[in-house]
Write a protein that holds these residues in place. Structure first.
Motif, PDB file in Angstrom:
ATOM      1  N   ALA A 193       0.952  -1.144  -0.143  1.00  0.00           N
ATOM      2  CA  ALA A 193       0.059   0.047  -0.102  1.00  0.00           C
ATOM      3  C   ALA A 193       0.796   1.376   0.052  1.00  0.00           C
ATOM      4  N   VAL A 194       2.029   0.995   0.964  1.00  0.00           N
ATOM      5  CA  VAL A 194       2.769   2.525   0.669  1.00  0.00           C
ATOM      6  C   VAL A 194       3.493   2.457  -0.758  1.00  0.00           C
ATOM      7  N   TYR A 195       3.992   1.380  -1.002  1.00  0.00           N
ATOM      8  CA  TYR A 195       4.699   1.373  -2.407  1.00  0.00           C
ATOM      9  C   TYR A 195       3.743   1.883  -3.493  1.00  0.00           C
ATOM     10  N   GLY A 196       2.532   1.476  -3.445  1.00  0.00           N
ATOM     11  CA  GLY A 196       1.611   1.925  -4.537  1.00  0.00           C
ATOM     12  C   GLY A 196       1.347   3.583  -4.443  1.00  0.00           C
ATOM     13  N   ARG A 197       1.341   4.076  -3.193  1.00  0.00           N
ATOM     14  CA  ARG A 197       0.971   5.506  -3.069  1.00  0.00           C
ATOM     15  C   ARG A 197       2.020   6.186  -3.717  1.00  0.00           C
ATOM     16  N   LEU A 198       3.252   5.674  -3.574  1.00  0.00           N
ATOM     17  CA  LEU A 198       4.744   6.157  -4.137  1.00  0.00           C
ATOM     18  C   LEU A 198       4.884   6.311  -5.417  1.00  0.00           C
ATOM     19  N   THR A 199       4.293   5.435  -6.215  1.00  0.00           N
ATOM     20  CA  THR A 199       4.731   5.192  -7.656  1.00  0.00           C
ATOM     21  C   THR A 199       4.274   6.548  -8.391  1.00  0.00           C
ATOM     22  N   ALA A 200       3.169   7.069  -8.298  1.00  0.00           N
ATOM     23  CA  ALA A 200       2.898   8.318  -9.091  1.00  0.00           C
ATOM     24  C   ALA A 200       3.853   9.443  -9.061  1.00  0.00           C
ATOM     25  N   GLY A 201       4.503   9.434  -8.071  1.00  0.00           N
ATOM     26  CA  GLY A 201       5.373  10.910  -7.749  1.00  0.00           C
ATOM     27  C   GLY A 201       6.763  10.419  -8.360  1.00  0.00           C
ATOM     28  N   ARG A 202       6.907   9.194  -8.749  1.00  0.00           N
ATOM     29  CA  ARG A 202       8.506   8.831  -8.858  1.00  0.00           C
ATOM     30  C   ARG A 202       8.414   8.074 -10.577  1.00  0.00           C
ATOM     31  N   PRO A 203       8.961   9.011 -11.495  1.00  0.00           N
ATOM     32  CA  PRO A 203       8.816   8.506 -12.930  1.00  0.00           C
ATOM     33  C   PRO A 203      10.169   7.255 -12.752  1.00  0.00           C
ATOM     34  N   GLY A 252      12.863  12.170 -17.496  1.00  0.00           N
ATOM     35  CA  GLY A 252      13.471  13.502 -17.196  1.00  0.00           C
ATOM     36  C   GLY A 252      14.778  13.236 -16.336  1.00  0.00           C
ATOM     37  N   GLY A 253      15.667  12.449 -16.390  1.00  0.00           N
ATOM     38  CA  GLY A 253      16.639  12.355 -15.671  1.00  0.00           C
ATOM     39  C   GLY A 253      17.953  12.697 -16.334  1.00  0.00           C
ATOM     40  N   VAL A 254      17.827  12.508 -17.603  1.00  0.00           N
ATOM     41  CA  VAL A 254      18.784  12.836 -18.662  1.00  0.00           C
ATOM     42  C   VAL A 254      18.603  14.095 -19.256  1.00  0.00           C
ATOM     43  N   SER A 255      19.806  14.806 -19.218  1.00  0.00           N
ATOM     44  CA  SER A 255      19.574  16.062 -19.800  1.00  0.00           C
ATOM     45  C   SER A 255      19.907  16.115 -21.582  1.00  0.00           C
ATOM     46  N   LEU A 256      19.048  16.678 -22.175  1.00  0.00           N
ATOM     47  CA  LEU A 256      19.300  16.745 -23.475  1.00  0.00           C
ATOM     48  C   LEU A 256      20.490  17.600 -24.078  1.00  0.00           C
ATOM     49  N   THR A 257      20.788  18.778 -22.906  1.00  0.00           N
ATOM     50  CA  THR A 257      21.966  19.713 -23.024  1.00  0.00           C
ATOM     51  C   THR A 257      22.994  18.887 -22.789  1.00  0.00           C
ATOM     52  N   ALA A 258      23.095  17.843 -21.842  1.00  0.00           N
ATOM     53  CA  ALA A 258      24.225  17.095 -21.542  1.00  0.00           C
ATOM     54  C   ALA A 258      24.728  16.299 -22.839  1.00  0.00           C
ATOM     55  N   ALA A 263      17.807  24.453 -25.472  1.00  0.00           N
ATOM     56  CA  ALA A 263      17.454  24.809 -23.980  1.00  0.00           C
ATOM     57  C   ALA A 263      16.064  24.590 -23.745  1.00  0.00           C
ATOM     58  N   GLN A 264      15.218  25.103 -24.849  1.00  0.00           N
ATOM     59  CA  GLN A 264      13.615  25.118 -24.402  1.00  0.00           C
ATOM     60  C   GLN A 264      13.136  23.597 -24.315  1.00  0.00           C
ATOM     61  N   VAL A 265      13.778  22.672 -25.073  1.00  0.00           N
ATOM     62  CA  VAL A 265      13.373  21.441 -25.306  1.00  0.00           C
ATOM     63  C   VAL A 265      13.850  20.454 -24.047  1.00  0.00           C
ATOM     64  N   SER A 266      15.298  20.873 -23.605  1.00  0.00           N
ATOM     65  CA  SER A 266      16.013  20.120 -22.546  1.00  0.00           C
ATOM     66  C   SER A 266      15.079  20.672 -21.374  1.00  0.00           C
ATOM     67  N   SER A 267      14.988  22.058 -21.101  1.00  0.00           N
ATOM     68  CA  SER A 267      14.083  22.136 -19.895  1.00  0.00           C
ATOM     69  C   SER A 267      12.640  21.564 -19.875  1.00  0.00           C
ATOM     70  N   ALA A 268      12.002  21.507 -21.040  1.00  0.00           N
ATOM     71  CA  ALA A 268      10.587  20.663 -20.819  1.00  0.00           C
ATOM     72  C   ALA A 268      10.942  19.332 -20.683  1.00  0.00           C
ATOM     73  N   PHE A 269      11.795  18.542 -20.845  1.00  0.00           N
ATOM     74  CA  PHE A 269      11.922  17.255 -20.601  1.00  0.00           C
ATOM     75  C   PHE A 269      12.348  16.937 -19.332  1.00  0.00           C
ATOM     76  N   SER A 270      13.013  17.841 -18.354  1.00  0.00           N
ATOM     77  CA  SER A 270      13.372  17.677 -17.288  1.00  0.00           C
ATOM     78  C   SER A 270      12.320  17.372 -16.118  1.00  0.00           C
ATOM     79  N   TRP A 271      12.568  17.161 -14.956  1.00  0.00           N
ATOM     80  CA  TRP A 271      11.489  16.989 -13.904  1.00  0.00           C
ATOM     81  C   TRP A 271      12.037  17.152 -12.654  1.00  0.00           C
ATOM     82  N   ASP A 272      11.250  17.227 -11.585  1.00  0.00           N
ATOM     83  CA  ASP A 272      11.484  17.809 -10.209  1.00  0.00           C
ATOM     84  C   ASP A 272      12.339  16.558  -9.601  1.00  0.00           C
ATOM     85  N   VAL A 273      11.800  15.524  -9.819  1.00  0.00           N
ATOM     86  CA  VAL A 273      12.153  14.067  -8.890  1.00  0.00           C
ATOM     87  C   VAL A 273      13.186  13.542 -10.232  1.00  0.00           C
TER      88      VAL A 273
END
Length: 410
Positions: free
Chosen positions: A171-181, A370-376, A392-402
């Motif tokens: 149940a804990v695992y299931g609640r966390l999956t939506a927030g972690r790509p 969202g974890g690998v930068s297109l700029t890199a 820069a535009q696309v790299s920013s759009a593909f990035s993610w907070d987590v």
């Protein structure tokens, strides 16, 4: 010498799996593991090469759903059990299995294929990009201290049977999956993997142990681990081998880490797969004594490019034309216009407009979660900017907070 490429029948699965065991060193899989793998793996989603009476190549594909940026759960083929017999190397068997498998994945309507690689150099030529990392830690708990947030002392940590606590942990695992790509949404039967505990996989450690974090009677986190006792002339030097740790809030997370740090007769906490942005890095007093190492985790392959890019969310608005190279799945090759509307919904359609960025499907797979930068990737020469400012535009759009992370192998 010729071989036959086909799916194994249900009655042939054991022999097919035996080919895999030999290719991975010949160590027999435990009966309980083999039984679970057989239950989870659909023989009709597997392929292999047969030479006369013998299987000499294998490749399987689980049915998965993978969380992507924005929280959507996207159908994906979980590529697994890939092997070629040492007697049949360099004859194109792997390439033919990858070809057949990706054609099958497309026919199943699954826009993604994902895998964890035994060797990182194998799958790039088939369009897979390393999209997640996994952090390994070896923490000197005798010398590293933790700073925990307010409220940690209000969290109760108690021992529990891994089997009896499974539903609460899931149940804990299931609640966390939506927030972690990168998270794998549990499919039927996969909860059993969390408590699979064959003795031959314990590496000299104890049977699997479990603790639950609770607040006001609600389970807010869990950890599963083993203890590997070790002693030398100065006394105990046991190791805690962490398997899983998940928590719904910072205090519960800290309470679980503090428990693991404080287990008697141990001085090392070993963690083999944690997210690269794990909160524990910001709780420890000395990160240099945590033995931090990062390696590749899950690889992503876009099988239906348009559907895959429309399924995920984007951090900033985007309007770009991508020139995509994909020799292995030519239906993806060409120019695609990716746009988002005022509500953030994405559209990805073929176009004849001039391209803004040029890249291969491998780079799109690497950046997809969202974890690998297109700029890199552009700095490495793997993405070309064709319109100034587009990168820069696309790299920013593909990035993610987590940071994306796949919590377990398959």
């Amino acid at each position: 010498m010729t071989t036959e490429l086909r799916a194994p029948s249900a009655s042939e699965w054991d022999a097919w799996f035996g080919c895999l065991e030999v290719a991975f060193g010949g160590v027999a899989t435990s009966p309980e593991s083999r039984e679970l793998y057989a239950a989870l793996a659909a023989s009709e989603r597997s392929v292999g090469h047969r030479d006369g009476a013998d299987w000499v190549g294998t490749a399987g594909a689980y049915r998965f759903r993978v969380t992507v940026p924005g929280g959507a759960e996207v159908p994906a083929a979980g590529v697994t059990m890939v092997s070629v017999a040492a007697t049949h190397r360099r004859r194109g068997l792997l390439t033919s299995m990858m070809r057949r498998q990706l054609d099958d994945v497309r026919s199943w309507g699954e826009p993604l294929a994902v895998l964890t690689a035994s060797e990182p150099g194998i799958y790039g030529r088939f369009g897979y990009g390393a999209a997640t990392g996994e952090m390994r830690l070896e923490i000197d708990t005798a010398r590293v201290l933790l700073t925990v947030p307010p409220g940690t002392d209000a969290v109760r940590v108690r021992y529990a049977s891994p089997e009896r606590a499974l539903a609460a942990c899931e149940a804990v695992y299931g609640r966390l999956t939506a927030g972690r790509p990168g998270s794998l949404v549990r499919q039927p039967g996969w909860d059993r993997m969390a408590v699979l505990d064959p003795e031959q996989s314990r590496e000299g450690g104890s049977a699997l142990q479990c603790v639950l974090a609770e607040r006001d009677g609600e389970v807010t986190g869990y950890a599963t681990y083993r203890i590997k006792p070790e002693w030398d002339g100065s006394g105990p030097r046991g190791r805690v081998l962490l398997r899983d740790l998940a928590a719904l809030d910072p205090a519960s997370c800290a309470a679980l880490w503090r428990f693991l740090f404080d287990i008697d007769l141990t001085s090392v906490l070993e963690c083999r797969n944690r997210p690269t942005d794990d909160a524990v890095l910001h709780m420890v007093s000395d990160v240099r004594r945590c033995g931090v190492r990062v390696r590749d985790g899950m690889y992503v392959r876009l099988v239906d490019l348009g559907t895959a890019l429309e399924a995920r969310g984007y951090r900033t608005p985007v309007d770009v034309v991508l020139e995509v190279e994909d020799d292995f799945c030519p239906w993806n090759a060409g120019r695609w216009r990716l746009t988002t509307d005022a509500k953030g919904a994405a559209s990805c359609r073929r176009t004849e407009d001039a391209a803004d960025l040029a890249l291969s499907v491998r780079e799109l797979g690497a950046a997809y979660l969202g974890g690998v930068s297109l700029t890199a990737l552009a700095a490495a020469g793997r993405v070309r900017e064709l319109r100034e400012g587009a990168l820069a535009q696309v790299s920013s759009a593909f990035s993610w907070d987590v940071e994306p992370w796949c919590p377990h192998g398959f």
